[in-house]
Design a protein around this motif. Structure first.
Motif, PDB file in Angstrom:
ATOM      1  N   UNK A 231       0.825  -1.213   0.000  1.00 40.92           N
ATOM      2  CA  UNK A 231       0.000   0.000   0.000  1.00 40.92           C
ATOM      3  C   UNK A 231       0.853   1.254   0.000  1.00 40.92           C
ATOM      4  N   UNK A 232       1.911   1.269   0.812  1.00 44.25           N
ATOM      5  CA  UNK A 232       2.785   2.444   0.843  1.00 44.25           C
ATOM      6  C   UNK A 232       3.501   2.630  -0.479  1.00 44.25           C
ATOM      7  N   UNK A 233       3.798   1.545  -1.177  1.00 49.77           N
ATOM      8  CA  UNK A 233       4.458   1.639  -2.480  1.00 49.77           C
ATOM      9  C   UNK A 233       3.620   2.466  -3.447  1.00 49.77           C
ATOM     10  N   UNK A 234       2.298   2.342  -3.367  1.00 51.46           N
ATOM     11  CA  UNK A 234       1.414   3.022  -4.311  1.00 51.46           C
ATOM     12  C   UNK A 234       1.341   4.529  -4.059  1.00 51.46           C
ATOM     13  N   UNK A 235       1.577   4.971  -2.831  1.00 50.98           N
ATOM     14  CA  UNK A 235       1.437   6.395  -2.497  1.00 50.98           C
ATOM     15  C   UNK A 235       2.768   7.075  -2.208  1.00 50.98           C
ATOM     16  N   UNK A 236       3.851   6.325  -2.251  1.00 52.52           N
ATOM     17  CA  UNK A 236       5.172   6.878  -1.916  1.00 52.52           C
ATOM     18  C   UNK A 236       5.693   7.799  -3.016  1.00 52.52           C
ATOM     19  N   UNK A 237       6.745   8.550  -2.699  1.00 50.50           N
ATOM     20  CA  UNK A 237       7.447   9.331  -3.713  1.00 50.50           C
ATOM     21  C   UNK A 237       8.111   8.362  -4.692  1.00 50.50           C
ATOM     22  N   UNK A 238       7.967   8.650  -5.977  1.00 49.16           N
ATOM     23  CA  UNK A 238       8.424   7.725  -7.022  1.00 49.16           C
ATOM     24  C   UNK A 238       9.626   8.318  -7.756  1.00 49.16           C
ATOM     25  N   UNK A 239      10.732   7.562  -7.759  1.00 50.64           N
ATOM     26  CA  UNK A 239      11.934   7.974  -8.497  1.00 50.64           C
ATOM     27  C   UNK A 239      12.022   7.105  -9.756  1.00 50.64           C
ATOM     28  N   UNK A 240      11.917   7.741 -10.911  1.00 50.71           N
ATOM     29  CA  UNK A 240      11.899   7.013 -12.185  1.00 50.71           C
ATOM     30  C   UNK A 240      13.240   7.152 -12.899  1.00 50.71           C
ATOM     31  N   UNK A 241      13.761   6.024 -13.332  1.00 54.15           N
ATOM     32  CA  UNK A 241      15.020   6.000 -14.073  1.00 54.15           C
ATOM     33  C   UNK A 241      14.724   5.655 -15.525  1.00 54.15           C
ATOM     34  N   UNK A 242      15.089   6.547 -16.437  1.00 53.17           N
ATOM     35  CA  UNK A 242      14.923   6.307 -17.873  1.00 53.17           C
ATOM     36  C   UNK A 242      16.299   6.107 -18.489  1.00 53.17           C
ATOM     37  N   UNK A 243      16.467   5.013 -19.241  1.00 56.87           N
ATOM     38  CA  UNK A 243      17.781   4.641 -19.769  1.00 56.87           C
ATOM     39  C   UNK A 243      17.600   4.070 -21.171  1.00 56.87           C
ATOM     40  N   UNK A 244      18.532   4.311 -22.089  1.00 54.86           N
ATOM     41  CA  UNK A 244      18.405   3.783 -23.459  1.00 54.86           C
ATOM     42  C   UNK A 244      18.348   2.258 -23.487  1.00 54.86           C
ATOM     43  N   UNK A 245      17.710   1.747 -24.543  1.00 50.05           N
ATOM     44  CA  UNK A 245      17.535   0.305 -24.693  1.00 50.05           C
ATOM     45  C   UNK A 245      18.871  -0.441 -24.667  1.00 50.05           C
ATOM     46  N   UNK A 246      19.868   0.021 -25.391  1.00 48.58           N
ATOM     47  CA  UNK A 246      21.134  -0.694 -25.483  1.00 48.58           C
ATOM     48  C   UNK A 246      21.814  -0.806 -24.121  1.00 48.58           C
ATOM     49  N   UNK A 247      21.739   0.265 -23.331  1.00 44.31           N
ATOM     50  CA  UNK A 247      22.337   0.225 -21.993  1.00 44.31           C
ATOM     51  C   UNK A 247      21.607  -0.791 -21.118  1.00 44.31           C
ATOM     52  N   UNK A 248      20.299  -0.879 -21.285  1.00 45.10           N
ATOM     53  CA  UNK A 248      19.521  -1.839 -20.492  1.00 45.10           C
ATOM     54  C   UNK A 248      19.833  -3.275 -20.912  1.00 45.10           C
ATOM     55  N   UNK A 249      20.036  -3.483 -22.202  1.00 39.57           N
ATOM     56  CA  UNK A 249      20.413  -4.825 -22.684  1.00 39.57           C
ATOM     57  C   UNK A 249      21.727  -5.251 -22.047  1.00 39.57           C
ATOM     58  N   UNK A 250      22.709  -4.356 -22.040  1.00 42.96           N
ATOM     59  CA  UNK A 250      24.014  -4.689 -21.464  1.00 42.96           C
ATOM     60  C   UNK A 250      23.910  -4.953 -19.967  1.00 42.96           C
ATOM     61  N   UNK A 251      23.049  -4.205 -19.284  1.00 43.07           N
ATOM     62  CA  UNK A 251      22.866  -4.408 -17.854  1.00 43.07           C
ATOM     63  C   UNK A 251      22.263  -5.788 -17.569  1.00 43.07           C
ATOM     64  N   UNK A 252      21.294  -6.183 -18.375  1.00 38.41           N
ATOM     65  CA  UNK A 252      20.656  -7.494 -18.197  1.00 38.41           C
ATOM     66  C   UNK A 252      21.645  -8.616 -18.469  1.00 38.41           C
TER      67      UNK A 252
END
Length: 348
Positions: A231-252
């Motif tokens: 429940x707290x997750x739904x109302x908490x302050x949200x920090x969003x990280x946006x990253x390019x597809x290629x960087x995400x592929x390498x991270x995975x």
């Protein structure tokens, strides 16, 4: 003689690092769930426990006691030696604070090794955990880390923790990364272990001005997040990280090591294959079979995980939201660390 100790008294001693807690149940019981941080010096091994239990149920209590005495007598010197090697104050527990822990504490006292016995054993500890989680009030301000699959949210939390930020690593406690591929290469926790780890960590961080955790689904692998945290997750302050597809592929690729667990990843993919457009699914399977893991991951992100995450993101419209557009995990760490450093004076 030994002394009994309540769970409250035991926790007070542990918080001051004045006692070692020892689980005298069998190895399989200890592995299933225990008091976090306890050692295991088993009174019976698994086979011996089964043998005594069978006599208890099928013959008599007396027959079970006699067999138990016969077993422990034969290994008493090594059993006592193990306890003697543990420095400082000690407390022992079994399932209900019964025969195994009582006998252990009594024998140790005869050898001038003092040990407390936990009243109620593990059963009392488990009851306390469930009651605490049912009524838990999260006092630190929660910040929830969001981002499409591959933004390295768990790694980001680990980095922030090293810098001193208060972090709940829900995936670490669950032993699962939270996706269909999430348990590969890990040892998933059961609900009892997850609950215990979570509560102990919450208590350790309850004086912090804020707390960070990842935007997990309510179910993480085999375990379920308690309702208060969901429940707290739904109302908490949200920090969003946006990253390019290629960087995400390498991270995975770095996190999941598909070349090491290829068969497991293919099996996991087949369980979701029917949810993906047929030509795309066929191409993903082909690239996995051909060890073209980067191409497979990119297709999975573009055609399965990103649309799925985008759909769920719509529920966070009326909450505090902070977005960082970065090129890699290093930039994400710097951005979030800088932001939190600015917020700390206001939260204290």
């Amino acid at each position: 003689m030994f002394q009994d100790i309540t769970l409250e008294e035991l926790r007070a001693l542990r918080s001051r690092k004045e006692i070692t807690v020892i689980d005298v149940r069998s190895p399989s019981e200890y592995k299933d769930a225990t008091v976090p941080g306890s050692l295991n010096i088993p009174f019976f091994n698994d086979q011996e426990r089964a043998e005594v239990g069978t006599l208890y149920k099928q013959t008599s209590v007396q027959a079970a006691k006699e067999k138990g005495l016969d077993i422990i007598s034969a290994k008493l010197p090594s059993f006592i030696q193990e306890f003697g090697a543990v420095q400082g104050e000690k407390a022992v527990f079994c399932w209900r604070g019964g025969m195994r822990s009582r006998t252990t504490a009594t024998v140790l006292s005869l050898m001038d090794i003092h040990a407390y016995r936990l009243i109620g054993g593990y059963k009392a500890y488990r009851k306390w955990v469930l009651e605490e989680l049912e009524h838990y009030d999260l006092k630190p301000k929660p910040y929830v880390i969001h981002g499409n699959t591959g933004t390295g949210k768990t790694n980001l939390l680990h980095r922030l923790r090293k810098q001193g930020h208060p972090v709940l690593d829900l995936e670490g406690m669950a032993g699962h990364r939270g996706s269909i591929f999430g348990q590969i290469g890990l040892q998933p926790s059961n609900q009892k272990t997850f609950d215990s780890l979570l509560l102990e960590e919450l208590i350790a961080l309850e004086q912090a001005p804020y707390i960070l955790f990842e935007a997990e689904s309510k179910k993480i692998g085999k375990v379920v997040m308690p309702q208060f945290l969901a429940s707290r997750k739904e109302t908490a302050a949200q920090i969003w990280i946006e990253m390019p597809l290629e960087a995400r592929v390498q991270q995975i690729l770095a996190d999941y090591q598909p070349e090491q667990f290829k068969d497991e990843y293919i099996a996991a993919f087949l369980s979701i294959k029917s949810r993906i457009h047929i030509p795309v699914a066929a191409e993903i399977e082909r690239t996995l079979q051909a060890d073209l893991f980067g191409e497979a991951v990119a297709l999975l992100l573009e055609h399965y995980y990103d649309p799925k995450y985008g759909h769920s993101a719509g529920q966070y419209e009326n909450v505090e939201k902070i977005t960082f557009t970065v090129n890699n995990l290093d930039e994400a760490e710097a951005a979030v660390n800088s932001y939190l450093s600015e917020q700390i004076p206001q939260l204290q």
